[in-house]
Design an enzyme around this catalytic site. Structure first.
Site, PDB file in Angstrom:
ATOM      1  N   LYS A 119       0.631  -1.237   0.033  1.00 56.38           N
ATOM      2  CA  LYS A 119      -0.014  -0.008   0.177  1.00 56.38           C
ATOM      3  C   LYS A 119       0.716   1.214  -0.195  1.00 56.38           C
ATOM      4  O   LYS A 119       0.482   2.394  -0.528  1.00 56.38           O
ATOM      5  CB  LYS A 119      -0.875   0.125   1.399  1.00 56.38           C
ATOM      6  CG  LYS A 119      -2.159  -0.985   1.005  1.00 56.38           C
ATOM      7  CD  LYS A 119      -3.091  -0.889   2.076  1.00 56.38           C
ATOM      8  CE  LYS A 119      -4.190  -2.001   2.085  1.00 56.38           C
ATOM      9  NZ  LYS A 119      -4.777  -2.207   3.069  1.00 56.38           N
ATOM     10  N   LYS A 199      -5.321 -11.391  -5.427  1.00 60.74           N
ATOM     11  CA  LYS A 199      -6.234 -11.443  -4.524  1.00 60.74           C
ATOM     12  C   LYS A 199      -7.377 -10.631  -5.008  1.00 60.74           C
ATOM     13  O   LYS A 199      -7.614  -9.406  -5.362  1.00 60.74           O
ATOM     14  CB  LYS A 199      -5.830 -11.027  -3.383  1.00 60.74           C
ATOM     15  CG  LYS A 199      -6.497 -11.393  -1.849  1.00 60.74           C
ATOM     16  CD  LYS A 199      -5.639 -11.215  -0.725  1.00 60.74           C
ATOM     17  CE  LYS A 199      -6.213  -9.416  -0.648  1.00 60.74           C
ATOM     18  NZ  LYS A 199      -5.959  -8.704   0.670  1.00 60.74           N
ATOM     19  N   LYS A 202     -11.621  -5.589  -2.019  1.00 66.21           N
ATOM     20  CA  LYS A 202     -12.572  -4.549  -2.293  1.00 66.21           C
ATOM     21  C   LYS A 202     -12.516  -3.188  -2.818  1.00 66.21           C
ATOM     22  O   LYS A 202     -13.107  -2.302  -3.213  1.00 66.21           O
ATOM     23  CB  LYS A 202     -13.234  -4.476  -0.650  1.00 66.21           C
ATOM     24  CG  LYS A 202     -12.260  -4.100   0.377  1.00 66.21           C
ATOM     25  CD  LYS A 202     -13.086  -4.426   1.863  1.00 66.21           C
ATOM     26  CE  LYS A 202     -12.055  -4.296   2.736  1.00 66.21           C
ATOM     27  NZ  LYS A 202     -12.335  -5.273   3.833  1.00 66.21           N
TER      28      LYS A 202
HETATM   29  P1  TYM Z   1     -10.316  -7.003   6.044  1.00 67.39           P
HETATM   30  O1  TYM Z   1     -11.693  -6.116   6.163  1.00 67.39           O
HETATM   31  O2  TYM Z   1      -9.464  -6.555   4.795  1.00 67.39           O
HETATM   32  O3  TYM Z   1     -10.782  -8.545   5.612  1.00 67.39           O
HETATM   33  C1  TYM Z   1     -11.598  -9.244   6.366  1.00 67.39           C
HETATM   34  C2  TYM Z   1     -11.143 -10.694   6.508  1.00 67.39           C
HETATM   35  O4  TYM Z   1     -11.287 -11.302   5.065  1.00 67.39           O
HETATM   36  C3  TYM Z   1     -10.208 -11.807   4.621  1.00 67.39           C
HETATM   37  N1  TYM Z   1      -9.930 -11.750   3.177  1.00 67.39           N
HETATM   38  C4  TYM Z   1      -9.816 -12.634   2.317  1.00 67.39           C
HETATM   39  N2  TYM Z   1      -9.884 -13.993   2.451  1.00 67.39           N
HETATM   40  C5  TYM Z   1      -9.862 -14.876   1.322  1.00 67.39           C
HETATM   41  N3  TYM Z   1      -9.600 -14.084   0.164  1.00 67.39           N
HETATM   42  C6  TYM Z   1      -9.828 -12.754   0.073  1.00 67.39           C
HETATM   43  N4  TYM Z   1      -9.555 -12.423  -1.265  1.00 67.39           N
HETATM   44  C7  TYM Z   1      -9.700 -12.115   0.988  1.00 67.39           C
HETATM   45  N5  TYM Z   1      -9.608 -10.686   1.128  1.00 67.39           N
HETATM   46  C8  TYM Z   1      -9.971 -10.653   2.538  1.00 67.39           C
HETATM   47  C9  TYM Z   1      -9.118 -11.030   5.306  1.00 67.39           C
HETATM   48  O5  TYM Z   1      -7.654 -11.900   5.565  1.00 67.39           O
HETATM   49  C10 TYM Z   1      -9.775 -10.903   6.873  1.00 67.39           C
HETATM   50  O6  TYM Z   1      -9.714 -12.155   7.411  1.00 67.39           O
HETATM   51  N6  TYM Z   1      -6.649  -6.143   9.594  1.00 67.39           N
HETATM   52  C11 TYM Z   1      -7.892  -6.932   9.166  1.00 67.39           C
HETATM   53  C12 TYM Z   1      -9.053  -6.477  10.240  1.00 67.39           C
HETATM   54  C13 TYM Z   1      -8.551  -6.844  11.671  1.00 67.39           C
HETATM   55  C14 TYM Z   1      -8.597  -8.008  12.283  1.00 67.39           C
HETATM   56  C15 TYM Z   1      -8.272  -7.524  13.523  1.00 67.39           C
HETATM   57  C16 TYM Z   1      -8.701  -9.177  11.939  1.00 67.39           C
HETATM   58  C17 TYM Z   1      -8.632  -5.876  12.360  1.00 67.39           C
HETATM   59  N7  TYM Z   1      -8.290  -6.187  13.745  1.00 67.39           N
HETATM   60  C18 TYM Z   1      -7.966  -8.592  14.542  1.00 67.39           C
HETATM   61  C19 TYM Z   1      -8.152 -10.256  12.990  1.00 67.39           C
HETATM   62  C20 TYM Z   1      -7.959  -9.986  14.195  1.00 67.39           C
HETATM   63  C21 TYM Z   1      -8.582  -6.520   7.761  1.00 67.39           C
HETATM   64  O7  TYM Z   1      -8.549  -5.588   7.375  1.00 67.39           O
HETATM   65  O8  TYM Z   1      -9.423  -7.408   7.106  1.00 67.39           O
END
Ligand code: TYM
Length: 333
Positions: A119, A199, A202
Site C-alpha cells: 500500500k 487477490k 474490495k
Molecule cells: P479485511 O477487512 O481486509 O478482511 C476481512 C477478512 O477477510 C479476509 N479476506 C480474504 N480472504 C480470502 N480471500 C480474499 N480475497 C480475502 N480478502 C480479505 C481477510 O484476511 C480478513 O480475515 N486487518 C483486518 C481486520 C482486523 C482484524 C483484527 C482481523 C482488524 N483487527 C484482529 C483479525 C483480528 C482487515 O483489514 O481485514
C-alpha cells in the site's frame, strides 16, 4: 493472566473493516468460519473502523458502512445471543493498548509487513497505515484470544501479535496469551475474477473482479459469465496451469460443500460454460438467504446489538488493559 470469561470455551476474535464492497473473499476466508465456530468457541466479532481510517474515509460513508457491515455479520449468521459483536472504536482500550505496543515495536518490523509494502506505493501514505498491525495486535490480545480465523493476507500480522505478546510478557511478566491464526487452505486466498494472479479485493477499480455479498442475482450471473478462464476447456483442478478455473472451483466447493474431485467428475464431459452456469446457481442459492435476512434487519435493531456487544467487550478489554498497565508501571486510575 485473567481468564476472559468463566466459560471454558476457547476464545475466537477476528475483525473485518467496514466496507461497502464486502465480498465473497471476506465471507469465505473469514466470516463463514466465525459463524461455524460459534458452536464451539466464544466468538468476538469486531468491526475494525479504526483500521478503516488508515485510508481516508468520508464520515457519512464510514458511519453507513459500519452499520451495514454489522447488519451483514448478523445476516451471515452471527448470533448476538452467543457471540459478542462490537465496533472497535467504541472500546477505547484498543487504542490505548495499541499505543503501548507501538512502544515495543521496532519500525523496521512494521516496514517489513507485506500489506504495508504493497500500500505504501500509493501517494500520501499515512502513519496509521504503518502502525496498523500494532492496533490489530491490541485487538487480539485484549480478549486473550486463542484463535483468529483470517484470510492469508493477515497471517503476518498475527505472527507479529505473538512476537509482541512474548516481548511484553518477557519484560513485564506473564500477561498475554499467544494467539494462533486459523486459515482454511481452500478459501484463504480467493482470487480476483478478472485476474487469477491477484487477490479478490474490495478496493479494486473493477467491480467485475469481485462478487459483493449484496450483489443482485443478475449481477452475480453476469460477473461469473465474464470471469476469465484458462486455455483448454476441461473443468480440471490445477493451480499452475489452470489458475482461473481452479479459483472458480474452490469457490464452487466452498459454497456447495462438494469436494474438488467431485466437481471434476460432475463436469468431466461438460465445458466451462455449463460449469459457470452451475456455479452462478450455487452462489445465488447461498447468497439469497443472506440478502433476505439483511433486508429484514432494521438500523435500530443493529444498534441494539452493537450496544450490547460494546458492554460485553469493554468489560473484558478494560480488565486486560488495567492488568497490562499495572504490570508496565502506570499509576492506577
Ligand atoms: P479485511 O477487512 O481486509 O478482511 C476481512 C477478512 O477477510 C479476509 N479476506 C480474504 N480472504 C480470502 N480471500 C480474499 N480475497 C480475502 N480478502 C480479505 C481477510 O484476511 C480478513 O480475515 N486487518 C483486518 C481486520 C482486523 C482484524 C483484527 C482481523 C482488524 N483487527 C484482529 C483479525 C483480528 C482487515 O483489514 O481485514
Amino acid at each position: 493472566m485473567i481468564p476472559a470469561e468463566k466459560s471454558k470455551k476457547q476464545i475466537l476474535l477476528s475483525g473485518v473493516q467496514p466496507s461497502g464492497n464486502f465480498h465473497i473473499g471476506n465471507y469465505l476466508g473469514a466470516i463463514k468460519q466465525w459463524v461455524e465456530m460459534q458452536k464451539t468457541h466464544r466468538v468476538f466479532a469486531m468491526i475494525a473502523d479504526l483500521h478503516a481510517i488508515t485510508i481516508p474515509q468520508e464520515p457519512e460513508i464510514l458511519y453507513k458502512n459500519t452499520l451495514g457491515v454489522a447488519k451483514l455479520l448478523l445476516a451471515c449468521g452471527l448470533d448476538p445471543k452467543k457471540s459478542v459483536i462490537f465496533v472497535q472504536s467504541q472500546i477505547p482500550a484498543h487504542t490505548e493498548l495499541g499505543w503501548i505496543l507501538n512502544t515495543l515495536t521496532p519500525i523496521g518490523e512494521l516496514e517489513r509487513m507485506t500489506q504495508f509494502k504493497e500500500k505504501k506505493e500509493k501517494a500520501g501514505v499515512l502513519a496509521g497505515l504503518l502502525n496498523y498491525p500494532t492496533l490489530m495486535a491490541a485487538d487480539i490480545l485484549l480478549y486473550n484470544s486463542d484463535i483468529v480465523p483470517v484470510g492469508e493476507d493477515q497471517i503476518q500480522h498475527i505472527e507479529l501479535t505473538r512476537t509482541l505478546a512474548r516481548k511484553f510478557n518477557a519484560r513485564f511478566g506473564e500477561t498475554f496469551k499467544e494467539p494462533k491464526e486459523y486459515v482454511l487452505k481452500e478459501t484463504s486466498r480467493v482470487m480476483a475474477l478478472d485476474d487469477p494472479t491477484k487477490k479478490m479485493s474490495k478496493s479494486s477499480a473493477n467491480p467485475a473482479s469481485y462478487i459483493a455479498l449484496l450483489d443482485e442475482p443478475e449481477t452475480i450471473r453476469k460477473k461469473i459469465q465474464i470471469a476469465v478462464t484458462d486455455s483448454g476447456k476441461e473443468v480440471a483442478y490445477d493451480e499452475i496451469t489452470k489458475p482461473a478455473i481452479s479459483n472458480l472451483m474452490r469457490i464452487y466447493s466452498a459454497f456447495s460443500g462438494i469436494g474438488l474431485k467431485e466437481i471434476e467428475a460432475k463436469f468431466s464431459d461438460k465445458g466451462y460454460g455449463e460449469f459457470k452456469h452451475d456455479l452462478a446457481d450455487v452462489m445465488v442459492g447461498a447468497l439469497t438467504p443472506i440478502q433476505k435476512r439483511y433486508s429484514a434487519l432494521t438500523e435500530a435493531s443493529v444498534k441494539t446489538v452493537l450496544k450490547k456487544g460494546q458492554k460485553a467487550a469493554a468489560k473484558i478489554a478494560d480488565r486486560t488493559l488495567t492488568e497490562a498497565k499495572k504490570k508496565a508501571g502506570f499509576l492506577a486510575t
